[in-house]
Design an enzyme around this catalytic site. Structure first.
Site, short mmCIF file in Angstrom:
data_model
loop_
_atom_site.label_atom_id
_atom_site.label_comp_id
_atom_site.label_asym_id
_atom_site.label_seq_id
_atom_site.Cartn_x
_atom_site.Cartn_y
_atom_site.Cartn_z
N CYS A 142 0.83 -1.21 0.00
CA CYS A 142 0.00 0.00 0.00
C CYS A 142 0.87 1.27 0.00
CB CYS A 142 -1.00 -0.04 1.15
SG CYS A 142 -2.51 0.86 0.75
N LYS A 163 -12.01 7.94 -2.19
CA LYS A 163 -11.25 6.88 -1.54
C LYS A 163 -11.58 5.52 -2.15
CE LYS A 163 -10.24 4.97 3.04
NZ LYS A 163 -10.51 5.04 4.49
N SER A 192 -7.85 0.30 0.91
CA SER A 192 -8.27 1.41 1.75
C SER A 192 -7.26 2.53 1.57
CB SER A 192 -8.34 0.97 3.22
OG SER A 192 -8.73 2.05 4.04
N HIS A 235 -3.94 -4.71 0.73
CA HIS A 235 -3.66 -5.30 2.04
C HIS A 235 -4.12 -6.75 2.08
CE1 HIS A 235 -2.61 -1.50 4.10
NE2 HIS A 235 -3.55 -0.96 3.32
N GLU A 237 -3.05 -8.77 4.08
CA GLU A 237 -3.00 -9.20 5.48
C GLU A 237 -4.28 -8.88 6.26
OE1 GLU A 237 -1.81 -4.89 5.80
OE2 GLU A 237 -1.54 -6.51 4.35
N ARG A 249 -15.72 3.02 12.71
CA ARG A 249 -15.00 4.04 13.48
C ARG A 249 -15.25 5.43 12.89
NH1 ARG A 249 -9.10 3.85 11.97
NH2 ARG A 249 -10.02 5.02 10.24
#
Length: 308
Positions: A142, A163, A192, A235, A237, A249
């Site tokens: 990323c 985004k 992201s 990502h 992971e 959040r």
């Protein structure tokens, strides 16, 4: 790991054409085996969560690994005590004379800041430069991938109109590459980020090979022909709930955040998120470790330094 077969077996030629490693009986008897040394430069703010995500995938390998973590001394971590870092992490001064088979550089939430304006940019470039002579294969993710492409090859990043947030599909552009062996023609990976890279610059950089892309979002994985550097925009992971945690959040804070794309069944955030990249994540790390195991020198101090 390479399979040990007779040197005259008829399948050997086809296996090699498909990128599957073999080893003959004579070489197998002489082969030295040792643990692979892996260093993870953890730039993510939630360090303990990131540790678990990477170790879960690396630990799935049948190979024995010695894993170290590093953190930046030029940046104050807000989400973890310094005592934890002092006890469990190393710093550049402690590893600068060491050699590693693999280096992983994570993403970081600083993508909207100019590279050179990031408070730890100077320290990060020390790792990039050190890796040329002290690491066999470097794997960047990323923002870490964007930073590596900029440092090594001058590839600029660009701000996206909105985004890129969700689970996205990419297609392979190289057949039988050892990093993506066993992948379907298409795979999924979480995204992201607010920025992307200048794809045209990648295509005009002879040292780099494009391994996967999509018409919608461009290049996803690129790497050098000698397997010494790989750059992944995304990502692998992330676990099932990482994007959900970020979404809820920001939503709770009243920040502008869209529903992650292709993540919730029927776009219903009350349902369990999809986890359709899990098998690809495990396979990706299995392949990378297998590639490193086969190609890294037994005595790391004999590693051929990269000139660029």
């Amino acid at each position: 790991m390479p399979i040990q077969i007779s040197n005259n077996l008829s399948a050997k030629k086809q296996l090699h054409e498909e990128g599957i490693a073999t080893i003959d009986n004579r070489l197998a008897l002489q082969q030295d085996i040792r643990p692979l040394r892996i260093l993870i430069l953890n730039l993510m703010p939630l360090k303990e969560q990131t540790e678990l995500q990477f170790l879960r995938l690396l630990g799935d390998s049948p190979l024995q690994l010695d894993v170290d973590f590093c953190h930046m001394t030029s940046h104050a971590s807000k989400h973890i005590d310094n005592s934890y870092l002092e006890k469990n992490y190393r710093i550049f001064e402690e590893i600068k004379d060491a050699y590693y088979d693999g280096l992983i550089i994570t993403g970081a939430p600083v993508e909207t800041i100019d590279f050179t304006a990031v408070d730890y940019w100077s320290e990060l470039t020390q790792y990039f430069e050190w890796a040329k002579s002290h690491v066999f294969s470097t794997l960047c993710f990323c923002w870490g991938a964007q930073a590596g492409l900029y440092y090594y090859y001058g590839v600029e990043k660009k701000t996206l109109p909105q985004k890129l947030f969700g689970i996205y599909e990419y297609g392979l552009t190289v057949r039988n590459h050892p990093l993506l062996r066993g992948f379907d023609d298409r795979y999924f990976i979480p995204q992201s980020r607010h920025t992307s890279i200048d794809d045209s610059r990648i295509y005009f950089t002879p040292a780099l090979e494009v391994l996967s892309r999509s018409d919608e979002n461009g290049i996803n994985i690129t790497g050098t022909w000698d397997h010494r550097r790989f750059f992944v925009l995304g990502h692998f992971e992330y676990d099932r709930y990482t994007l959900e945690t970020e979404y809820k959040r920001d939503k709770a804070k009243g920040l502008p955040i869209d529903l992650p794309k292709h993540y919730y069944p029927q776009n219903d955030d009350g349902k369990t998120p999809r986890f359709n990249w899990c098998s690809y994540a495990h396979l990706f790390y299995h392949n990378w470790l297998n590639l490193v195991y086969q190609e890294t020198p037994y005595h790391l101090e004999t590693l051929t330094p990269l000139t660029k």
